[in-house]
Design an enzyme around this catalytic site. Structure first.
Site, PDB file in Angstrom:
ATOM      1  N   HIS A 179     -54.366 -49.713  25.728  1.00  0.00           N
ATOM      2  CA  HIS A 179     -53.317 -50.415  26.479  1.00  0.00           C
ATOM      3  C   HIS A 179     -53.925 -51.734  26.972  1.00  0.00           C
ATOM      4  CE1 HIS A 179     -50.628 -51.124  29.958  1.00  0.00           C
ATOM      5  NE2 HIS A 179     -49.787 -50.280  29.399  1.00  0.00           N
TER       6      HIS A 179
ATOM      7  N   ASP B 105     -59.502 -44.204  30.479  1.00  0.00           N
ATOM      8  CA  ASP B 105     -58.134 -44.509  30.901  1.00  0.00           C
ATOM      9  C   ASP B 105     -57.328 -43.214  30.744  1.00  0.00           C
ATOM     10  OD1 ASP B 105     -55.449 -45.089  30.996  1.00  0.00           O
ATOM     11  OD2 ASP B 105     -55.563 -46.877  29.723  1.00  0.00           O
TER      12      ASP B 105
ATOM     13  N   GLN C 109     -52.265 -41.575  30.325  1.00  0.00           N
ATOM     14  CA  GLN C 109     -51.380 -40.709  29.532  1.00  0.00           C
ATOM     15  C   GLN C 109     -51.924 -39.296  29.382  1.00  0.00           C
ATOM     16  OE1 GLN C 109     -48.394 -41.513  28.770  1.00  0.00           O
ATOM     17  NE2 GLN C 109     -48.417 -43.736  28.984  1.00  0.00           N
TER      18      GLN C 109
ATOM     19  N   LYS D 259     -46.575 -41.851  36.582  1.00  0.00           N
ATOM     20  CA  LYS D 259     -46.390 -41.205  35.274  1.00  0.00           C
ATOM     21  C   LYS D 259     -46.502 -39.685  35.374  1.00  0.00           C
ATOM     22  CE  LYS D 259     -48.335 -45.131  32.729  1.00  0.00           C
ATOM     23  NZ  LYS D 259     -47.192 -45.782  32.115  1.00  0.00           N
TER      24      LYS D 259
ATOM     25  N   CYS E  85     -47.287 -52.595  25.372  1.00  0.00           N
ATOM     26  CA  CYS E  85     -48.528 -53.124  25.975  1.00  0.00           C
ATOM     27  C   CYS E  85     -49.738 -52.784  25.110  1.00  0.00           C
ATOM     28  CB  CYS E  85     -48.734 -52.604  27.393  1.00  0.00           C
ATOM     29  SG  CYS E  85     -47.485 -53.146  28.530  1.00  0.00           S
TER      30      CYS E  85
HETATM   31  N1  PLP Z   1     -53.061 -47.195  30.228  1.00  0.00           N
HETATM   32  C1  PLP Z   1     -52.151 -46.540  29.490  1.00  0.00           C
HETATM   33  C2  PLP Z   1     -52.603 -45.704  28.342  1.00  0.00           C
HETATM   34  C3  PLP Z   1     -50.796 -46.627  29.809  1.00  0.00           C
HETATM   35  O1  PLP Z   1     -49.906 -45.984  29.066  1.00  0.00           O
HETATM   36  C4  PLP Z   1     -50.411 -47.423  30.916  1.00  0.00           C
HETATM   37  C5  PLP Z   1     -48.986 -47.579  31.262  1.00  0.00           C
HETATM   38  O2  PLP Z   1     -48.107 -47.521  30.443  1.00  0.00           O
HETATM   39  C6  PLP Z   1     -51.406 -48.059  31.650  1.00  0.00           C
HETATM   40  C7  PLP Z   1     -52.717 -47.928  31.280  1.00  0.00           C
HETATM   41  C8  PLP Z   1     -51.068 -48.908  32.835  1.00  0.00           C
HETATM   42  O3  PLP Z   1     -50.578 -48.135  33.865  1.00  0.00           O
HETATM   43  P1  PLP Z   1     -49.985 -48.806  35.192  1.00  0.00           P
HETATM   44  O4  PLP Z   1     -48.955 -49.795  34.710  1.00  0.00           O
HETATM   45  O5  PLP Z   1     -49.393 -47.666  35.929  1.00  0.00           O
HETATM   46  O6  PLP Z   1     -51.107 -49.468  35.886  1.00  0.00           O
END
Ligand code: PLP
Length: 407
Positions: free
Chosen positions: A121, A198, A201, A224, A361
């Site tokens: 992401h 990270d 998910q 999430k 993203c």
């Molecule tokens: N990392 C992953 C794999 C994601 O799917 C997301 C959000 O869609 C993020 C990071 C970023 O999360 P946040 O927007 O809650 O900071």
């Protein structure tokens, strides 16, 4: 797990959208919130709204107990050793930026390497690009296999003694790939690098044990996993957090303030400058209670079944491309020949079905997939096989609609 009972806990699901029963398949973007969370927020604001850590008055003590109690729930949820290792942030993005700006910029030097993957992401790419730019380090990418997964041989061949940081997502928000983060962490450590995971998910969908993974940092977002927006978590090993400087300075995070010099509170508060996200943390604590009552294993199994069923049913549609490996987390990213994913999402929306379309993203991954965008249906504990049938019918309708337009 009784999905009908689970659904009763999510009032938002019980409504029509565009005249059709809502089918919410966008939980990877943000999940819906159970009553327990909505009620916890309501209770905080109605009964004990107050700032934390400061006053000695009763409401202040209740708010502090709620906020710090939520930290303990998070600690137990990810099996961290101590609440000192749990920093509340705004979300995954802020958590990764904290590691990059504090640990990254002070530890990485010219000629060092940072290793990530092309499936990350943007939140786990750009902070590292910035560290590489500022320090003169090289940002290296692990290669992906044909189905988008990572091979440990490639990990062995990519990480070197120059590598200082390895940052990998546990579950891909596009491909549904589940990465072997524990094995990657072991390889990183063999070379003296730290491992950042990270977990945006993964934490909402499966049991997390940061000690078992042996990662150095683990980031995730409350919104999430049934919690409110604006709250997230950075887990970090105490020894590393202790050696790191805060990146936000001001109230709440200080021990002593002089005219020229100041000192910081101990962990975890030195990283939580300003009035913290009190309601958010309390709401996240309630979300954790809810997920644990249902059971993370039951949730993971349910979503696994939904994803397998969705792939099976969607594969029946001609012109359908499904991205990602056979064994996947609870989401399906796809394209239909000759139909733009935004058009897919628009037609589905008219049927009351919420899916996401775009680059998710993950522009480097879109480049790797050789597409500009995709559509994505993502599932959570409240989704049913019936809803997947509704999705499939909606997709058939989409094809027919655009088939007619093109004729
Ligand atoms: N990392 C992953 C794999 C994601 O799917 C997301 C959000 O869609 C993020 C990071 C970023 O999360 P946040 O927007 O809650 O900071």
């Amino acid at each position: 797990m009784d999905v009908i009972e689970v659904r009763k806990q999510f009032p938002i699901l019980d409504q029509n959208v565009n005249g059709k029963p809502l089918v919410y398949l966008d939980s990877a973007a943000t999940s819906q919130k159970p009553l327990k969370v909505i009620e916890a927020l309501d209770d905080y604001y109605r009964r004990y709204n107050s700032n934390v850590h400061r006053g000695v008055h009763t409401l202040g003590t209740l708010a502090t107990d709620g906020y710090e109690g939520a930290r303990e729930k998070v600690r137990s949820f990810v099996n961290a050793k101590s609440t000192e290792e749990i920093i509340f942030t705004r979300g995954t993005t802020t958590a990764i930026n904290l590691v990059a700006s504090s640990y990254g910029r002070s530890t990485v030097t010219e000629g060092d390497e940072i290793v990530i993957t092309p499936m990350e992401h943007h939140s786990n790419i750009i902070p590292w690009q910035q560290v590489a730019k500022v320090t003169g380090a090289t940002l290296k990418y692990l290669p992906l296999q044909a189905d988008g997964s990572i091979s440990l041989d490639d990990v062995e061949n990519t990480i070197t003694d120059k590598t200082k940081i390895v940052a990998v997502m546990q579950v891909s928000n596009v491909l549904g790939v589940i990465n072997p983060v524990k094995e990657i962490a072991a390889i990183a450590h063999k070379h003296g690098a730290i491992m950042v995971v990270d977990g945006a998910q993964s934490a909402p969908h499966m049991k997390i044990d940061v000690q078992d993974i042996d990662c150095d940092f683990f980031a995730f977002s409350g919104h999430k996993m049934g919690g409110p927006t604006g709250i997230g978590v950075l887990y970090g090993k105490k020894a590393l957090l202790n050696q790191m400087e805060p990146i936000e300075f001001g109230g709440e995070m200080i021990d002593f303030v002089g005219l020229q010099e100041s000192t910081w509170k101990e962990l975890p508060w030195k990283f939580e400058g300003g009035t913290p996200i009190i309601a958010g943390a309390i709401g996240l604590g309630a979300a954790i209670d809810f997920l644990e009552e249902v059971g993370l294993d039951a949730i993971a199994n349910h979503e696994h079944d939904l994803a397998q069923y969705a792939v099976e049913r969607m594969s029946e549609i001609e012109g359908m491309t499904i991205y990602g490996p056979k064994e996947r987390a609870g989401l399906v990213t796809f394209n239909i020949d000759d139909v733009h994913p935004h058009d897919v999402a628009t037609v589905l929306d008219a049927e009351g079905i919420a899916v996401r379309a775009g680059h998710h993203c993950a522009q480097p991954l879109m480049k790797w997939l050789e597409v500009s965008a995709t559509a994505r249906a993502s599932f959570y504990l409240y989704n049913t096989k019936d809803e997947i049938d509704v999705l499939v019918n909606g997709l058939i309708k989409t094809k027919e609609y655009f088939g007619d337009v093109f004729r």
